[in-house]
Design a protein around this motif. Structure first.
Motif, mmCIF file in Angstrom:
data_model
loop_
_atom_site.group_PDB
_atom_site.id
_atom_site.type_symbol
_atom_site.label_atom_id
_atom_site.label_comp_id
_atom_site.label_asym_id
_atom_site.label_seq_id
_atom_site.Cartn_x
_atom_site.Cartn_y
_atom_site.Cartn_z
ATOM 1 N N PHE A 147 8.839 13.199 -9.349
ATOM 2 C CA PHE A 147 8.769 12.263 -8.236
ATOM 3 C C PHE A 147 7.332 12.199 -7.724
ATOM 4 O O PHE A 147 6.720 13.229 -7.411
ATOM 5 C CB PHE A 147 9.691 12.706 -7.099
ATOM 6 N N VAL A 148 6.816 10.980 -7.622
ATOM 7 C CA VAL A 148 5.449 10.755 -7.155
ATOM 8 C C VAL A 148 5.452 9.597 -6.165
ATOM 9 O O VAL A 148 6.464 8.926 -5.965
ATOM 10 C CB VAL A 148 4.490 10.447 -8.330
ATOM 11 N N LEU A 149 4.302 9.345 -5.557
ATOM 12 C CA LEU A 149 4.200 8.247 -4.599
ATOM 13 C C LEU A 149 4.497 6.904 -5.257
ATOM 14 O O LEU A 149 4.204 6.713 -6.454
ATOM 15 C CB LEU A 149 2.801 8.215 -3.988
ATOM 16 N N PRO A 150 5.064 5.966 -4.518
ATOM 17 C CA PRO A 150 5.290 4.626 -5.069
ATOM 18 C C PRO A 150 3.990 4.003 -5.566
ATOM 19 O O PRO A 150 2.910 4.293 -5.053
ATOM 20 C CB PRO A 150 5.856 3.849 -3.878
ATOM 21 N N GLY A 151 4.115 3.149 -6.567
ATOM 22 C CA GLY A 151 2.946 2.495 -7.142
ATOM 23 C C GLY A 151 2.528 3.078 -8.472
ATOM 24 O O GLY A 151 1.667 2.521 -9.162
ATOM 25 N N ALA A 153 4.146 3.230 -11.312
ATOM 26 C CA ALA A 153 4.515 2.429 -12.481
ATOM 27 C C ALA A 153 3.426 1.429 -12.842
ATOM 28 O O ALA A 153 3.206 1.135 -14.024
ATOM 29 C CB ALA A 153 5.836 1.705 -12.224
ATOM 30 N N ALA A 154 2.739 0.926 -11.826
ATOM 31 C CA ALA A 154 1.708 -0.083 -12.083
ATOM 32 C C ALA A 154 0.420 0.518 -12.631
ATOM 33 O O ALA A 154 -0.290 -0.124 -13.410
ATOM 34 C CB ALA A 154 1.405 -0.846 -10.791
ATOM 35 N N LYS A 155 0.107 1.757 -12.255
ATOM 36 C CA LYS A 155 -1.201 2.297 -12.637
ATOM 37 C C LYS A 155 -1.170 3.377 -13.711
ATOM 38 O O LYS A 155 -2.222 3.712 -14.268
ATOM 39 C CB LYS A 155 -1.926 2.830 -11.405
ATOM 40 N N VAL A 156 -0.003 3.909 -14.052
ATOM 41 C CA VAL A 156 0.053 4.983 -15.052
ATOM 42 C C VAL A 156 -0.513 4.555 -16.409
ATOM 43 O O VAL A 156 -1.271 5.322 -17.030
ATOM 44 C CB VAL A 156 1.480 5.539 -15.187
ATOM 45 N N PRO A 157 -0.189 3.365 -16.931
ATOM 46 C CA PRO A 157 -0.766 2.989 -18.237
ATOM 47 C C PRO A 157 -2.294 3.049 -18.254
ATOM 48 O O PRO A 157 -2.895 3.550 -19.210
ATOM 49 C CB PRO A 157 -0.249 1.561 -18.447
ATOM 50 N N ASP A 158 -2.929 2.559 -17.185
ATOM 51 C CA ASP A 158 -4.387 2.590 -17.138
ATOM 52 C C ASP A 158 -4.908 4.020 -16.991
ATOM 53 O O ASP A 158 -5.926 4.386 -17.596
ATOM 54 C CB ASP A 158 -4.891 1.745 -15.965
ATOM 55 N N LEU A 159 -4.201 4.856 -16.232
ATOM 56 C CA LEU A 159 -4.597 6.259 -16.092
ATOM 57 C C LEU A 159 -4.531 6.976 -17.435
ATOM 58 O O LEU A 159 -5.407 7.784 -17.764
ATOM 59 C CB LEU A 159 -3.682 6.966 -15.083
ATOM 60 N N ASP A 209 0.263 11.906 -5.661
ATOM 61 C CA ASP A 209 -0.032 10.657 -6.347
ATOM 62 C C ASP A 209 0.061 10.908 -7.852
ATOM 63 O O ASP A 209 -0.259 12.005 -8.316
ATOM 64 C CB ASP A 209 -1.435 10.174 -5.972
ATOM 65 N N ALA A 210 0.483 9.915 -8.597
ATOM 66 C CA ALA A 210 0.595 10.073 -10.056
ATOM 67 C C ALA A 210 -0.735 10.500 -10.668
ATOM 68 O O ALA A 210 -0.763 11.240 -11.654
ATOM 69 C CB ALA A 210 1.065 8.768 -10.693
ATOM 70 N N GLU A 211 -1.836 10.067 -10.070
ATOM 71 C CA GLU A 211 -3.154 10.397 -10.601
ATOM 72 C C GLU A 211 -3.404 11.912 -10.606
ATOM 73 O O GLU A 211 -4.143 12.421 -11.443
ATOM 74 C CB GLU A 211 -4.229 9.684 -9.776
ATOM 75 N N GLU A 212 -2.760 12.633 -9.678
ATOM 76 C CA GLU A 212 -2.938 14.080 -9.595
ATOM 77 C C GLU A 212 -2.223 14.809 -10.733
ATOM 78 O O GLU A 212 -2.617 15.915 -11.106
ATOM 79 C CB GLU A 212 -2.414 14.586 -8.253
ATOM 80 N N LEU A 213 -1.157 14.211 -11.274
ATOM 81 C CA LEU A 213 -0.333 14.894 -12.267
ATOM 82 C C LEU A 213 -0.479 14.343 -13.686
ATOM 83 O O LEU A 213 -0.016 14.962 -14.645
ATOM 84 C CB LEU A 213 1.149 14.795 -11.865
ATOM 85 N N ILE A 214 -1.109 13.174 -13.807
ATOM 86 C CA ILE A 214 -1.069 12.487 -15.093
ATOM 87 C C ILE A 214 -1.780 13.253 -16.208
ATOM 88 O O ILE A 214 -1.354 13.218 -17.372
ATOM 89 C CB ILE A 214 -1.643 11.053 -14.958
#
Length: 225
Positions: A147-151, A153-159, A209-214
């Motif tokens: 579970f991560v902050l909303p948003g 799905a939109a930025k994971v591919p670019d990350l 944020d997803a950026e922290e875990l990606i």
């Protein structure tokens, strides 16, 4: 064995009791759904349920070949049915006490889904890095959902691309608006129940944020290719 990552409780216990939902003994699906809405402020909605047919548990949808028996939306309008009201949730599960508990993503959280083996590898790496996690589910179809902050799905591919991976080459998916996850203790037919790999606690109410875990997630998925 039980491990703890700062800011959460990580359950990695071998055997059938692994990662049990942190509920009071005997708590019903209704009570659990109400708690998710009341304590975590998550939107919830009731899904299908399991029915015994000739000694075999079948999905209430009637499809003998159902891919997620007892663990998918029962109505096409589930997006509008989902509620964050504990009162409304109680009323819905009173109508069908056996209904699975489903949580829409893209509202109070998104979810990053990876294979179970990659998920546990990522958890170990996150522990070494001292990262704080949100809740993480472990599903009977051997997936882990962070579970991560909303948003996300939109930025994971670019990350993922920034880390040097092509998204299509990794078994990593971000679930956002229009998707959902099954919450513990929802059962998938005879395969078992959804469990918590990292259970909800007051300490992990604020999601990363997803950026922290990606990075650890992509690395773990790359190892599993």
């Amino acid at each position: 064995m039980e491990k703890t990552i700062p800011g959460t409780e990580v359950v990695q216990t071998a055997g059938p009791t692994a990662g049990r939902i942190p509920t009071q003994r005997g708590e019903s699906l209704l009570e659990t759904a109400v708690r998710y809405a009341e304590e975590r402020h998550w939107d919830v909605f009731p899904g299908t349920w399991l029915e015994a047919v000739g000694g075999v548990h079948r999905c209430s949808c009637g499809d003998a070949a159902c891919a997620a028996p007892g663990a998918h939306p029962a109505r096409e309008d589930w997006v509008t049915e989902a509620t964050g009201s504990a009162t409304v949730a109680r009323r819905m599960w009173q109508k069908q006490p056996k209904a699975s508990i489903l949580l829409p993503t893209g509202r109070t959280f998104d979810a990053v889904s990876v294979p179970e083996t990659a998920g546990f590898l990522a958890l170990a790496r996150m522990e070494r890095l001292g990262l704080t996690l949100g809740p993480v589910t472990l599903t009977p179809d051997r997936r882990m959902e962070f579970f991560v902050l909303p948003g996300a799905a939109a930025k994971v591919p670019d990350l993922v691309r920034r880390l040097g991976w092509f998204p299509a080459t990794l078994d990593l998916a971000a679930l956002g608006e229009g998707a959902y996850v099954a919450a513990p203790p929802t059962r998938f037919g005879s395969r078992g129940a959804v469990q918590w790999a990292c259970r909800p606690t007051p300490a992990n109410r604020w999601l990363p944020d997803a950026e922290e875990l990606i990075s650890p997630l992509a690395y773990a998925c790359g190892r599993e290719r």
